[in-house]
Design a protein around this motif. Structure first.
Motif, mmCIF file in Angstrom:
data_model
loop_
_atom_site.group_PDB
_atom_site.id
_atom_site.type_symbol
_atom_site.label_atom_id
_atom_site.label_comp_id
_atom_site.label_asym_id
_atom_site.label_seq_id
_atom_site.Cartn_x
_atom_site.Cartn_y
_atom_site.Cartn_z
ATOM 1 N N SER A 139 3.125 -3.142 -5.597
ATOM 2 C CA SER A 139 1.890 -2.398 -5.310
ATOM 3 C C SER A 139 1.027 -2.262 -6.564
ATOM 4 O O SER A 139 -0.204 -2.286 -6.484
ATOM 5 C CB SER A 139 2.207 -1.028 -4.713
ATOM 6 O OG SER A 139 2.923 -0.206 -5.610
ATOM 7 N N LEU B 273 -1.008 -5.351 -6.870
ATOM 8 C CA LEU B 273 -2.100 -5.361 -5.898
ATOM 9 C C LEU B 273 -3.263 -4.488 -6.365
ATOM 10 O O LEU B 273 -4.439 -4.880 -6.271
ATOM 11 C CB LEU B 273 -1.596 -4.842 -4.541
ATOM 12 C CG LEU B 273 -0.587 -5.714 -3.791
ATOM 13 C CD1 LEU B 273 -0.086 -4.963 -2.556
ATOM 14 C CD2 LEU B 273 -1.216 -7.040 -3.376
ATOM 15 N N GLY C 234 4.996 1.668 1.428
ATOM 16 C CA GLY C 234 3.740 1.217 2.003
ATOM 17 C C GLY C 234 3.060 2.299 2.810
ATOM 18 O O GLY C 234 1.843 2.480 2.733
ATOM 19 N N GLU D 168 -3.754 -3.556 3.971
ATOM 20 C CA GLU D 168 -3.452 -4.931 4.389
ATOM 21 C C GLU D 168 -1.986 -5.276 4.147
ATOM 22 O O GLU D 168 -1.365 -6.012 4.915
ATOM 23 C CB GLU D 168 -4.350 -5.900 3.627
ATOM 24 C CG GLU D 168 -4.144 -7.364 3.974
ATOM 25 C CD GLU D 168 -5.015 -8.277 3.131
ATOM 26 O OE1 GLU D 168 -4.777 -9.492 3.140
ATOM 27 O OE2 GLU D 168 -5.931 -7.764 2.461
ATOM 28 N N ASN D 169 -1.426 -4.737 3.063
ATOM 29 C CA ASN D 169 -0.047 -5.069 2.678
ATOM 30 C C ASN D 169 0.931 -3.928 2.984
ATOM 31 O O ASN D 169 2.041 -3.924 2.459
ATOM 32 C CB ASN D 169 0.005 -5.392 1.184
ATOM 33 C CG ASN D 169 -0.640 -6.722 0.869
ATOM 34 O OD1 ASN D 169 -0.017 -7.774 0.970
ATOM 35 N ND2 ASN D 169 -1.913 -6.682 0.513
ATOM 36 N N ARG D 170 0.497 -3.007 3.833
ATOM 37 C CA ARG D 170 1.333 -1.840 4.139
ATOM 38 C C ARG D 170 2.714 -2.252 4.639
ATOM 39 O O ARG D 170 3.739 -1.764 4.140
ATOM 40 C CB ARG D 170 0.617 -1.000 5.202
ATOM 41 C CG ARG D 170 1.442 0.149 5.763
ATOM 42 C CD ARG D 170 0.596 0.951 6.763
ATOM 43 N NE ARG D 170 1.433 1.759 7.620
ATOM 44 C CZ ARG D 170 2.014 1.335 8.736
ATOM 45 N NH1 ARG D 170 1.841 0.078 9.133
ATOM 46 N NH2 ARG D 170 2.771 2.146 9.452
ATOM 47 N N ALA E 225 4.234 -5.165 4.358
ATOM 48 C CA ALA E 225 4.975 -5.936 3.345
ATOM 49 C C ALA E 225 5.622 -5.003 2.339
ATOM 50 O O ALA E 225 6.780 -5.209 1.925
ATOM 51 C CB ALA E 225 4.022 -6.905 2.646
#
Length: 219
Positions: free
Chosen positions: A203, A206, A46, A28-30, A32
């Protein structure tokens, strides 16, 4: 752990859920994470992490780990073989040290969880030779470990221990914004790195939040 009250331990199902949630949040945050890394690094953080956790998902689909330690070891081996750059060895070492810390324990109580996080952080320090304030993932991991150890010492549940760790990691990641980097490619930028968040710290936050969410779901 026969004397541990029901609900106060986390087992293999939690570990597998953590890894699956980590894969989802990394995917989902790749972009970002890529943008954060483009600003001060190689721009591949990412992409690399997403490839590694996608490979972990494939392993989980093939076989369910019997213990948390087995799940951590599988994640370590997969990340080290699939993720290039610095992230693979660093995250791989973190999961491998955590696996060693918990051994074959079928269930993890708060103290063992804190020990696993501590071992993971120490593994990252040993591999990356970074210290707090260097603008690296250690700036998320160290406050996370401090919070986890304190929560475990206060008798908090495993879910509360991981929630404390995740919240501290998120604050630690934000705190890298004004720092000058002392490690990696970002260190070449000097003051130009100021104002940018370290992608490894981001990361890490997360992934630790994913651990807490998996624990809350298991409670």
């Amino acid at each position: 752990m026969a004397d541990t009250p029901a609900g106060n331990t986390l087992g293999a199902a939690w570990a597998a859920d953590w890894l699956r949630r980590s894969a989802a949040v990394v995917a989902e945050n790749r972009m970002a994470l890529i943008e954060l890394d483009r600003a001060i690094g190689d721009g591949d953080h990412g992409e690399n992490l997403d490839r590694g956790f996608t490979a972990i998902l494939a392993k989980l689909d093939e076989e369910t780990p019997a213990t948390p330690g087995a799940a951590f070891k599988m994640a370590a081996m997969t990340l080290m073989s699939k993720v290039g750059g610095a992230a693979g060895p660093l995250y791989g070492t973190a999961f491998l040290r955590a696996a060693t810390a918990v051994g074959d324990a079928p269930e993890l109580d708060s103290a063992l969880l804190a020990a696993a996080l501590t071992a993971a952080r120490d593994g990252v320090v040993a591999r990356g030779k970074a210290e707090t304030g260097d603008k690296t993932m250690i700036d998320a991991w160290t406050p996370a470990v401090d919070a986890a150890v304190a929560a475990a010492g206060n008798g908090e549940t495993p879910a509360a221990v991981l929630t404390a760790a995740a919240t501290a990691a998120e604050a630690g990641a934000v705190a890298t914004d004004p720092l000058i980097a002392h490690k990696g490619r970002a260190s070449y930028l000097g003051e130009r790195a100021i104002g940018h968040r370290d992608p490894g710290a981001a990361s890490s936050a997360l992934i630790l939040r994913a651990a807490a969410q998996a624990a809350e779901s298991a409670a």
